[in-house]
Design a protein around this motif. Structure first.
Motif, PDB file in Angstrom:
ATOM      1  N   ILE A 241      19.395  35.453  18.137  1.00 12.24           N
ATOM      2  CA  ILE A 241      17.995  35.209  18.479  1.00 12.24           C
ATOM      3  C   ILE A 241      17.801  34.636  19.884  1.00 12.24           C
ATOM      4  O   ILE A 241      16.666  34.471  20.336  1.00 12.24           O
ATOM      5  CB  ILE A 241      17.320  34.272  17.457  1.00 12.24           C
ATOM      6  CG1 ILE A 241      17.948  32.877  17.472  1.00 12.24           C
ATOM      7  CG2 ILE A 241      17.360  34.876  16.066  1.00 12.24           C
ATOM      8  CD1 ILE A 241      17.200  31.861  16.617  1.00 12.24           C
ATOM      9  N   GLY A 242      18.883  34.336  20.578  1.00 12.06           N
ATOM     10  CA  GLY A 242      18.721  33.779  21.914  1.00 12.06           C
ATOM     11  C   GLY A 242      20.038  33.628  22.652  1.00 12.06           C
ATOM     12  O   GLY A 242      21.099  34.040  22.163  1.00 12.06           O
ATOM     13  N   LYS A 243      19.961  33.021  23.822  1.00 15.26           N
ATOM     14  CA  LYS A 243      21.117  32.902  24.700  1.00 15.26           C
ATOM     15  C   LYS A 243      21.080  31.560  25.420  1.00 15.26           C
ATOM     16  O   LYS A 243      20.017  31.054  25.796  1.00 15.26           O
ATOM     17  CB  LYS A 243      21.110  34.040  25.728  1.00 15.26           C
ATOM     18  CG  LYS A 243      22.219  33.974  26.775  1.00 15.26           C
ATOM     19  CD  LYS A 243      22.090  35.121  27.773  1.00 15.26           C
ATOM     20  CE  LYS A 243      23.114  34.986  28.894  1.00 15.26           C
ATOM     21  NZ  LYS A 243      22.989  36.081  29.886  1.00 15.26           N
ATOM     22  N   LEU A 244      22.262  30.990  25.649  1.00 17.75           N
ATOM     23  CA  LEU A 244      22.434  29.777  26.434  1.00 17.75           C
ATOM     24  C   LEU A 244      23.311  30.088  27.627  1.00 17.75           C
ATOM     25  O   LEU A 244      24.300  30.811  27.516  1.00 17.75           O
ATOM     26  CB  LEU A 244      23.104  28.676  25.596  1.00 17.75           C
ATOM     27  CG  LEU A 244      22.272  28.041  24.486  1.00 17.75           C
ATOM     28  CD1 LEU A 244      23.182  27.285  23.524  1.00 17.75           C
ATOM     29  CD2 LEU A 244      21.237  27.091  25.082  1.00 17.75           C
ATOM     30  N   GLY A 245      22.957  29.521  28.777  1.00 22.84           N
ATOM     31  CA  GLY A 245      23.762  29.708  29.964  1.00 22.84           C
ATOM     32  C   GLY A 245      23.844  28.424  30.760  1.00 22.84           C
ATOM     33  O   GLY A 245      22.866  27.669  30.848  1.00 22.84           O
ATOM     34  N   THR A 246      25.021  28.156  31.321  1.00 23.92           N
ATOM     35  CA  THR A 246      25.173  26.971  32.160  1.00 23.92           C
ATOM     36  C   THR A 246      26.337  27.172  33.117  1.00 23.92           C
ATOM     37  O   THR A 246      27.025  28.199  33.078  1.00 23.92           O
ATOM     38  CB  THR A 246      25.365  25.701  31.308  1.00 23.92           C
ATOM     39  OG1 THR A 246      25.196  24.546  32.126  1.00 23.92           O
ATOM     40  CG2 THR A 246      26.737  25.668  30.652  1.00 23.92           C
ATOM     41  N   THR A 247      26.557  26.176  33.981  1.00 29.66           N
ATOM     42  CA  THR A 247      27.617  26.253  34.981  1.00 29.66           C
ATOM     43  C   THR A 247      28.378  24.934  35.033  1.00 29.66           C
ATOM     44  O   THR A 247      27.919  23.904  34.561  1.00 29.66           O
ATOM     45  CB  THR A 247      27.034  26.532  36.382  1.00 29.66           C
ATOM     46  OG1 THR A 247      26.190  25.425  36.770  1.00 29.66           O
ATOM     47  CG2 THR A 247      26.232  27.820  36.408  1.00 29.66           C
TER      48      THR A 247
ATOM     49  N   ARG B   9      15.009  35.904  22.480  1.00 28.84           N
ATOM     50  CA  ARG B   9      14.726  37.337  22.471  1.00 28.84           C
ATOM     51  C   ARG B   9      13.244  37.584  22.194  1.00 28.84           C
ATOM     52  O   ARG B   9      12.610  38.402  22.855  1.00 28.84           O
ATOM     53  CB  ARG B   9      15.565  38.028  21.405  1.00 28.84           C
ATOM     54  CG  ARG B   9      17.066  38.000  21.678  1.00 28.84           C
ATOM     55  CD  ARG B   9      17.818  38.733  20.589  1.00 28.84           C
ATOM     56  NE  ARG B   9      17.517  40.153  20.603  1.00 28.84           N
ATOM     57  CZ  ARG B   9      17.792  40.983  19.600  1.00 28.84           C
ATOM     58  NH1 ARG B   9      18.346  40.512  18.486  1.00 28.84           N
ATOM     59  NH2 ARG B   9      17.501  42.260  19.688  1.00 28.84           N
ATOM     60  N   GLU B  10      12.716  36.867  21.226  1.00 29.60           N
ATOM     61  CA  GLU B  10      11.311  37.052  20.872  1.00 29.60           C
ATOM     62  C   GLU B  10      10.426  36.525  21.995  1.00 29.60           C
ATOM     63  O   GLU B  10      10.502  35.363  22.374  1.00 29.60           O
ATOM     64  CB  GLU B  10      10.990  36.323  19.565  1.00 29.60           C
ATOM     65  CG  GLU B  10       9.582  36.582  19.058  1.00 29.60           C
ATOM     66  CD  GLU B  10       9.324  35.934  17.719  1.00 29.60           C
ATOM     67  OE1 GLU B  10       8.155  35.942  17.278  1.00 29.60           O
ATOM     68  OE2 GLU B  10      10.283  35.432  17.108  1.00 29.60           O
ATOM     69  N   GLY B  11       9.622  37.391  22.542  1.00 31.24           N
ATOM     70  CA  GLY B  11       8.741  37.025  23.634  1.00 31.24           C
ATOM     71  C   GLY B  11       9.416  37.025  24.995  1.00 31.24           C
ATOM     72  O   GLY B  11       8.761  36.818  26.014  1.00 31.24           O
ATOM     73  N   LYS B  12      10.729  37.239  24.995  1.00 35.69           N
ATOM     74  CA  LYS B  12      11.489  37.291  26.254  1.00 35.69           C
ATOM     75  C   LYS B  12      11.206  36.064  27.127  1.00 35.69           C
ATOM     76  O   LYS B  12      10.970  36.153  28.321  1.00 35.69           O
ATOM     77  CB  LYS B  12      11.159  38.564  27.034  1.00 35.69           C
ATOM     78  CG  LYS B  12      11.455  39.845  26.284  1.00 35.69           C
ATOM     79  CD  LYS B  12      11.069  41.069  27.104  1.00 35.69           C
ATOM     80  CE  LYS B  12      11.299  42.349  26.328  1.00 35.69           C
ATOM     81  NZ  LYS B  12      10.876  43.554  27.097  1.00 35.69           N
TER      82      LYS B  12
END
Length: 358
Positions: A259-265, A276-279
């Protein structure tokens, strides 16, 4: 209760531990040991006015010392197994630097011995304590069932170590064991299920090819792609390049659920969460843990690692980073090295069984 430390191995990482401990007011370093004179001098330099440890050439002189509660093993990778065999004859707590060992068989031996050791055995996979990684772990439920984890590390070459021991696979376990066990440990924390298969491609393409030690050219990998499959159907990937000094971020991490994504550095100060829903997505600011008094080489994570280790000793808690965690990180790294050598995918369970029977 002041925790009294003995440091075994006072090269780069041993001194990093000393600097972190020097920033705490409830610990002592009562002894240090290293077979080489120059690193022993480095240890005294970083102890400065904070600690006045005894200095030894032979680590075995620390094992029966009554004024040491906990040992830090920061010696070269290939020495870990013999050191741990000796430490297991004592009741002392130990923080064992990564990788736990250079072979799967040795990692299995350490894991088995730790089960009956009276002291805490904690493996130094401090990557978990980096602020952005810790935040990512906290927000995992918001992206649903994890399906993919991608880690990119584009960085500088291996640093020089005492005696240049880290230039050869026989001493390190190979780049995917020595350097990347952190990332395989993170994958195992993030991705549901157990690792089942590893496929990898890699080479020594740029680094250390013009270096010669006792007539030998180094044989360590400097780039690789590694895919790890899990029995949950999820998969993870490592993209490693060690001739990319100018990269904007040393590491990029992306974890994607249904249902979604996490990103970091790393380094970094934010986590990006998208749905994902509503982008839609949002940036979540990340601040360093207020407990950190020394950032050091690893963005404050080594400091927090010691605080957690100390709390476990005082409260009689089990280690947060276990020898089983250490074993699994070595196992995946070794499987990746083997996949590169053979050109074949490696079954993780078969590899584990093969080395269990040795």
């Amino acid at each position: 209760m002041t925790i009294r430390y003995g440091i075994i191995g006072t090269g780069m990482m041993g001194c990093e531990h000393i600097r972190n401990l020097a920033a705490m007011d409830d610990v002592e370093i009562t002894a240090v040991a290293d077979p080489n004179e120059e690193p022993r001098g480095w240890a005294l330099k970083y102890c400065a006015d904070r600690f006045t440890p005894r200095v030894h050439e032979d680590y075995r002189e620390l094992l029966d010392a009554d004024d040491i509660d906990a040992l830090v093993v920061a010696s070269p990778n290939y020495t870990h197994i013999d050191l741990m065999r000796d430490i297991f004859t004592t009741d002392k707590h130990v923080l064992l630097e990564k990788p736990m060992s250079t072979t799967v068989a040795d990692a299995i031996e350490i894991d088995n011995a730790a089960k009956t050791h009276k002291g805490i055995v904690w493996v130094g996979l401090e990557y978990r304590y980096i602020a952005t990684i810790n935040a990512l772990m906290h927000h995992l439920p918001e992206v649903g069932e994890i399906k993919m984890c991608a880690i990119r590390e584009h960085r500088f070459p291996f640093l020089k170590k005492v005696g240049d021991w880290n230039r050869f696979n026989r001493n390190t376990g190979g780049t995917l064991v020595e350097k990347c066990c952190h990332f395989f440990d993170l994958m195992n924390q993030v991705v549901p299920g157990k690792p089942t298969r590893v496929m990898a491609s890699g080479a020594q393409s740029v680094n250390h090819l013009d270096e010669i030690y006792n007539g030998e050219v180094p044989d360590i990998l400097d780039n690789a792609y590694v895919i790890v499959e899990y029995d949950s159907g999820a998969r993870a990937m490592l993209d490693l390049c060690m001739f990319a000094e100018g990269s904007q971020h040393e590491q990029n991490i992306a974890v994607t659920g249904d249902i979604g994504k996490l990103g970091t550095t790393v380094p970094g100060d934010e986590l990006y969460l998208s749905q994902r829903e509503g982008k839609i997505g949002k940036s979540i600011p990340i601040t360093t843990d207020a407990r950190v008094k020394h950032a050091g080489f690893h963005h404050g994570s080594s400091f927090l690692e010691h605080r957690e280790f100390i709390d476990a000793i005082r409260q009689g808690k089990p280690p947060a980073v276990t020898t089983h965690d250490g074993l699994m990180s070595v196992l995946i790294g070794f499987a990746g090295q083997q996949s590169i050598e053979t050109g074949q995918a490696v079954d993780v369970n078969e590899l584990l069984q093969q080395h269990t029977n040795k």
